[in-house]
Write a protein that holds these residues in place. Structure first.
Motif: not given
Length: 343
Positions: A28-50
């Motif tokens: 299984t993957p070691e890490i699962v995060k929101r696609a909007t995550a950044t190292n310093d918390g959340f960066d809402e709204g920016k995702v790579p694929f839609y």
């Protein structure tokens, strides 16, 4: 070979909602995060694929660099194996090459379509995959490991759209996160065999739903009603075929001699497909549109796409498949993508 041991590569799978990554050959993957995550918390709204398209190249390279940081991995000593949406437009393929070779330090990478990888995780080279994603739904036929581009169909039906419908019925749910909504759909939604009108006429009383974090919300049959949109989207004002029709359209758009590979291997992925009664219901709807015997693939793996990549990336034949940075510098993104990326 460049002397790099491809076995120790990074496996990376990003969608419109989640991104998961980890070293190859893990279960299984070691890490699962929101696609909007950044190292310093959340960066809402920016995702790579839609909805099956690469919409933000910078976001994708940020996530790839975050993955190597999180895993304490030196990208220059590793190959990257990443998934892409099987319905992704061909023009996006050159962009993937640019993201990897201009935005990260990986010396080589390979990418495969999510439908092919989901089937691969169950040991199947062929089949048809219905993916009910956060930003859209697709039906993709795969033959011998490769999707059949002219027979791939996508729809704006999505987990996000279903969540909006549920919240429109029950304002008490407005602040629930997508994770909470997935929990709600899997716990409280029961798809019936009937028409949408049947669900709307039955009053199922209220149930207490405890949101992770403590607060309680009163829930009726909103989720069950909303999930009818997967089968009767027009009833909800969504211009799209139902899920079962997307699947049959995809199958019938392929050559008849491929049907025998597809019909025994119909696979459904995406959190929404885990709602109670979904698989039984889609079987019943498919019986109405397919005149042939078919078999649904049992799928209990939440990370089937990542898992397929982990398995495929560690196979011996991958040694010759990696797309090297030296080739990119020689040929450029367009011709490289045309020559090497066709899954």
């Amino acid at each position: 070979s460049s002397g790099i041991n491809a076995e120790y590569g990074l496996v990376f799978d990003a969608g419109a909602y989640h991104v998961c990554y980890g070293p190859a050959e893990e279960e299984t993957p070691e890490i699962v995060k929101r696609a909007t995550a950044t190292n310093d918390g959340f960066d809402e709204g920016k995702v790579p694929f839609y909805n099956g398209e690469l919409v933000d190249k910078d976001r994708l390279s940020e996530l790839l660099n975050m993955a190597t940081d999180d895993l304490n991995m030196r990208p220059e000593e590793n190959y990257l194996f990443m998934s892409h949406p099987s319905v992704m437009p061909i023009k996006n393929r050159a962009s993937l090459c640019e993201v990897v070779f201009e935005g990260t330090d990986f010396p080589g990478f390979y990418t495969a379509g999510d439908a092919s990888l989901a089937l691969f995780s169950t040991g199947r080279p062929s089949g048809v995959v219905l993916n009910i994603g956060y930003s859209g739904t697709s039906a993709v036929p795969v033959n011998e490991g490769y999707s059949i581009p002219h027979a791939c169909f996508k729809s704006p039906l999505s987990a996000q759209k279903l969540d909006e419908i549920i919240k429109s019925y029950n304002p008490g749910l407005v602040d629930l996160s997508p994770e909470d909504m997935t929990t709600l759909k899997t716990q409280f939604c029961k798809l019936t065999s009937g028409q949408p009108s049947a669900v709307f006429s039955e009053d199922s009383g209220k149930t207490d739903f405890q949101i992770p974090g403590g607060s309680h919300v009163s829930v009726g049959n909103e989720a069950s009603k909303a999930l009818e949109a997967l089968f009767s989207p027009n009833f909800f004002g969504i211009k799209s075929p139902g899920c079962h029709e997307l699947l049959s359209n995809a199958i019938f758009a392929t050559d008849a001699d491929v049907w025998k590979e597809l019909l025994p291997n119909i696979m459904v992925v995406g959190g929404t497909s885990r709602a109670a009664g979904f698989i039984d219901r889609i079987k019943r709807e498919l019986l109405g549109v397919l005149d042939f015997d078919f078999t649904m693939v049992a799928n209990s793996d939440l990370y089937e796409v990542w898992n397929g990549g982990s398995t495929m990336g560690s196979l011996d034949y991958m040694t010759d498949m990696w797309i090297k940075k030296s080739l990119y510098e020689e040929q450029g993104p367009e011709s490289l993508a045309n020559a090497k990326l066709y899954a």
